[in-house]
Write a protein that holds these residues in place. Structure first.
Motif, PDB file in Angstrom:
ATOM      1  N   ASP A 171       0.797  -1.226   0.000  1.00 60.38           N
ATOM      2  CA  ASP A 171       0.000   0.000   0.000  1.00 60.38           C
ATOM      3  C   ASP A 171       0.833   1.281   0.000  1.00 60.38           C
ATOM      4  N   GLU A 172       1.943   1.274   0.736  1.00 61.73           N
ATOM      5  CA  GLU A 172       2.743   2.492   0.872  1.00 61.73           C
ATOM      6  C   GLU A 172       3.950   2.516  -0.072  1.00 61.73           C
ATOM      7  N   GLU A 173       4.648   1.398  -0.167  1.00 64.10           N
ATOM      8  CA  GLU A 173       5.862   1.359  -0.992  1.00 64.10           C
ATOM      9  C   GLU A 173       5.578   1.029  -2.453  1.00 64.10           C
ATOM     10  N   LYS A 174       4.402   0.468  -2.715  1.00 58.93           N
ATOM     11  CA  LYS A 174       3.995   0.131  -4.089  1.00 58.93           C
ATOM     12  C   LYS A 174       5.019  -0.785  -4.768  1.00 58.93           C
ATOM     13  N   VAL A 175       5.439  -1.833  -4.063  1.00 60.65           N
ATOM     14  CA  VAL A 175       6.474  -2.721  -4.598  1.00 60.65           C
ATOM     15  C   VAL A 175       5.935  -3.551  -5.753  1.00 60.65           C
ATOM     16  N   ASP A 176       6.860  -4.029  -6.585  1.00 61.18           N
ATOM     17  CA  ASP A 176       6.501  -4.859  -7.733  1.00 61.18           C
ATOM     18  C   ASP A 176       6.470  -6.346  -7.387  1.00 61.18           C
ATOM     19  N   ALA A 177       7.169  -6.738  -6.318  1.00 59.72           N
ATOM     20  CA  ALA A 177       7.181  -8.132  -5.866  1.00 59.72           C
ATOM     21  C   ALA A 177       7.647  -8.150  -4.417  1.00 59.72           C
ATOM     22  N   ILE A 178       7.351  -9.233  -3.727  1.00 62.68           N
ATOM     23  CA  ILE A 178       7.776  -9.376  -2.338  1.00 62.68           C
ATOM     24  C   ILE A 178       8.456 -10.725  -2.143  1.00 62.68           C
ATOM     25  N   ILE A 179       9.629 -10.692  -1.512  1.00 63.05           N
ATOM     26  CA  ILE A 179      10.336 -11.906  -1.120  1.00 63.05           C
ATOM     27  C   ILE A 179      10.099 -12.098   0.378  1.00 63.05           C
ATOM     28  N   GLY A 180       9.616 -13.267   0.772  1.00 62.54           N
ATOM     29  CA  GLY A 180       9.350 -13.529   2.179  1.00 62.54           C
ATOM     30  C   GLY A 180       7.869 -13.773   2.389  1.00 62.54           C
ATOM     31  N   PRO A 181       7.463 -13.910   3.682  1.00 64.90           N
ATOM     32  CA  PRO A 181       8.251 -13.865   4.919  1.00 64.90           C
ATOM     33  C   PRO A 181       9.077 -15.130   5.150  1.00 64.90           C
ATOM     34  N   SER A 182       9.793 -15.163   6.282  1.00 72.85           N
ATOM     35  CA  SER A 182      10.707 -16.265   6.567  1.00 72.85           C
ATOM     36  C   SER A 182      10.001 -17.547   7.009  1.00 72.85           C
ATOM     37  N   GLY A 183       9.013 -17.452   7.886  1.00 74.04           N
ATOM     38  CA  GLY A 183       8.389 -18.632   8.472  1.00 74.04           C
ATOM     39  C   GLY A 183       7.195 -19.133   7.690  1.00 74.04           C
ATOM     40  N   SER A 184       6.938 -20.441   7.783  1.00 67.60           N
ATOM     41  CA  SER A 184       5.793 -21.033   7.086  1.00 67.60           C
ATOM     42  C   SER A 184       4.469 -20.452   7.552  1.00 67.60           C
ATOM     43  N   PRO A 185       4.198 -20.337   8.872  1.00 70.52           N
ATOM     44  CA  PRO A 185       2.930 -19.727   9.299  1.00 70.52           C
ATOM     45  C   PRO A 185       2.822 -18.283   8.831  1.00 70.52           C
ATOM     46  N   ASN A 186       3.938 -17.564   8.858  1.00 66.97           N
ATOM     47  CA  ASN A 186       3.950 -16.164   8.433  1.00 66.97           C
ATOM     48  C   ASN A 186       3.572 -16.055   6.957  1.00 66.97           C
ATOM     49  N   ALA A 187       4.145 -16.945   6.143  1.00 62.91           N
ATOM     50  CA  ALA A 187       3.879 -16.910   4.705  1.00 62.91           C
ATOM     51  C   ALA A 187       2.438 -17.300   4.389  1.00 62.91           C
ATOM     52  N   MET A 188       1.928 -18.300   5.083  1.00 64.91           N
ATOM     53  CA  MET A 188       0.547 -18.725   4.834  1.00 64.91           C
ATOM     54  C   MET A 188      -0.437 -17.592   5.124  1.00 64.91           C
ATOM     55  N   GLY A 189      -0.096 -16.739   6.078  1.00 69.17           N
ATOM     56  CA  GLY A 189      -1.001 -15.685   6.496  1.00 69.17           C
ATOM     57  C   GLY A 189      -1.069 -14.478   5.576  1.00 69.17           C
ATOM     58  N   VAL A 190      -0.191 -14.405   4.576  1.00 68.68           N
ATOM     59  CA  VAL A 190      -0.184 -13.228   3.697  1.00 68.68           C
ATOM     60  C   VAL A 190      -0.527 -13.548   2.250  1.00 68.68           C
ATOM     61  N   ILE A 191      -0.751 -14.811   1.953  1.00 68.58           N
ATOM     62  CA  ILE A 191      -1.017 -15.212   0.570  1.00 68.58           C
ATOM     63  C   ILE A 191      -2.206 -14.455  -0.012  1.00 68.58           C
ATOM     64  N   GLN A 192      -3.271 -14.297   0.781  1.00 70.60           N
ATOM     65  CA  GLN A 192      -4.471 -13.626   0.271  1.00 70.60           C
ATOM     66  C   GLN A 192      -4.191 -12.185  -0.139  1.00 70.60           C
TER      67      GLN A 192
END
Length: 381
Positions: free
Chosen positions: A82-103
């Motif tokens: 929303d703020e940085e307007k990135v073109d792609a994101i690498i991460g997060p590090s942990g499996s639970p963390n990653a599952m929580g941001v897929i949406q």
């Protein structure tokens, strides 16, 4: 007339000035503090080694730490979108963390390169997971090698203990299926939290079943305690670990109690022992040497997962740029499509071949059977 001529000259001059190329902005979320910092620190450190320019495009990396907290991962992810307007994101590090941001990756149409263990971030493939790519070996690829070794060693009964999160749960699912197909009976199936300070109860339950071997499915430093606890309680069977334990602190924390452990992981742990013909050997050695030069220590494979994400983007960015300019939804969509078309890209972990169904893309070149011998990693022969 003179005024109009001057204005015309200025306009013509402006048109003749080459248009500045928009930079590509890549967000990186790591757990460089908190319970899984042993995973996140080498990942954060690897950002300095990643490509800074592709063709005429400069690449800017925006690094955030989520403190190993899935809730903080969501906040960081939204900030980057929303703020940085990135073109792609690498991460997060942990499996639970990653599952929580897929949406949020899917909703915003932002490619996400997940350097995590669980295959659940990309499997089963869904409309949301179309935006996620995984830079570690899927559990079944690693499990196939481990189970094959178990069969060769005559293992008939197996104890399992894994983390009570997507990493451990997916491993439990994969092992139940593979063990069942190969005549290996899982006689104990235990869970623990990454932050637990004791697994005495779980290990005693495993000991009571007297398994031929025990598999620990846990990432980073959390992989150590179940094995050392079993050793303290007198277990003498064969110990197996997943690629989540593939880091030097596992050796230091476990000491003699992890001697003889068998795991399957990338060639990075034993890079000097693999043949020169391996397509990933040169890039793995180059990454290791560059990391050592900068930080005076050997990187964990977890750092290489982030580095490989940079290699994937380096190849995909010029392809996406043919469709749209960075900073636009069209560019992000084209970047996703380009990542999915990755073919025979050698990284530090193996060779990537992505398809619409497979967003990890590893084959047998992405794993080696490895043991702990005299306190060091050694290619299992």
């Amino acid at each position: 007339m003179r005024f109009m001529k001057a204005v015309s000259t200025l306009m013509l001059s402006a048109l003749c000035v080459p248009l500045a190329h928009a930079e590509v902005k890549i967000g990186v979320i790591t757990s460089s503090t908190g319970p899984i910092a042993l995973v996140g620190i080498p990942q954060k450190n690897s950002i300095a080694l990643m490509p800074k320019k592709v063709g005429d495009q400069n690449i800017t990396y925006i690094s955030l730490d989520d403190g190993s907290d899935p809730t903080a991962s969501v906040k960081a992810f939204k900030k980057l979108i929303d703020e940085e307007k990135v073109d792609a994101i690498i991460g997060p590090s942990g499996s639970p963390n990653a599952m929580g941001v897929i949406q949020f990756a899917a909703e915003s149409g932002t490619p996400m390169l997940a350097p995590v263990g669980t295959a659940a971030v990309v499997l089963p493939m869904t409309e949301q997971k179309r935006w996620v790519f995984k830079t570690t070996q899927n559990d079944d690829l690693i499990a196939d090698a481990i189970v094959a070794q178990m069969i060769t060693s005559g293992v008939k009964t197996l104890g399992f203990i894994g983390t009570a999160d997507p990493y451990g749960e997916n491993w439990a699912k994969v092992m139940a299926e593979l063990a069942g197909k190969n005549g290996i009976k899982i006689v104990a199936n235990e869970r623990f939290q990454r932050q637990d300070t004791s697994v005495t109860g779980q290990s005693l339950k495993i000991l009571m079943t007297k398994p031929d071997a025990v598999l620990v499915a846990a990432p980073g430093s959390s992989s150590v305690m179940p094995q050392t606890t079993l050793a303290d309680q007198g277990y003498k069977g064969q110990m197996y670990q997943t690629h989540g334990a593939a880091l030097d602190p596992f050796l230091k924390l476990g000491g003699k109690k992890v001697e003889g452990t068998i795991l399957a992981a990338s060639l990075m742990l034993v890079v000097d022992e693999v043949p020169d013909s391996h397509p990933s050997k040169a890039i793995a050695k180059s990454y290791i040497e560059a990391y050592r030069k900068l930080y005076n220590e050997t990187p964990a494979t977890f750092g290489a997962n982030v580095y490989d994400a940079g290699l994937l983007l380096e190849q995909a960015i010029p392809v996406a740029e043919q469709t749209a300019k960075p900073g636009t939804p069209e560019f992000r969509a084209a970047l996703r499509d380009a990542l999915e078309q990755t073919r025979e890209l050698a990284g530090t972990q193996g060779v990537y071949n992505m398809t619409a169904e497979d967003h990890s893309g590893f084959d047998e070149r992405g794993r080696e059977l490895i043991s702990v011998k005299d306190g060091k990693w050694a290619l299992l022969k």
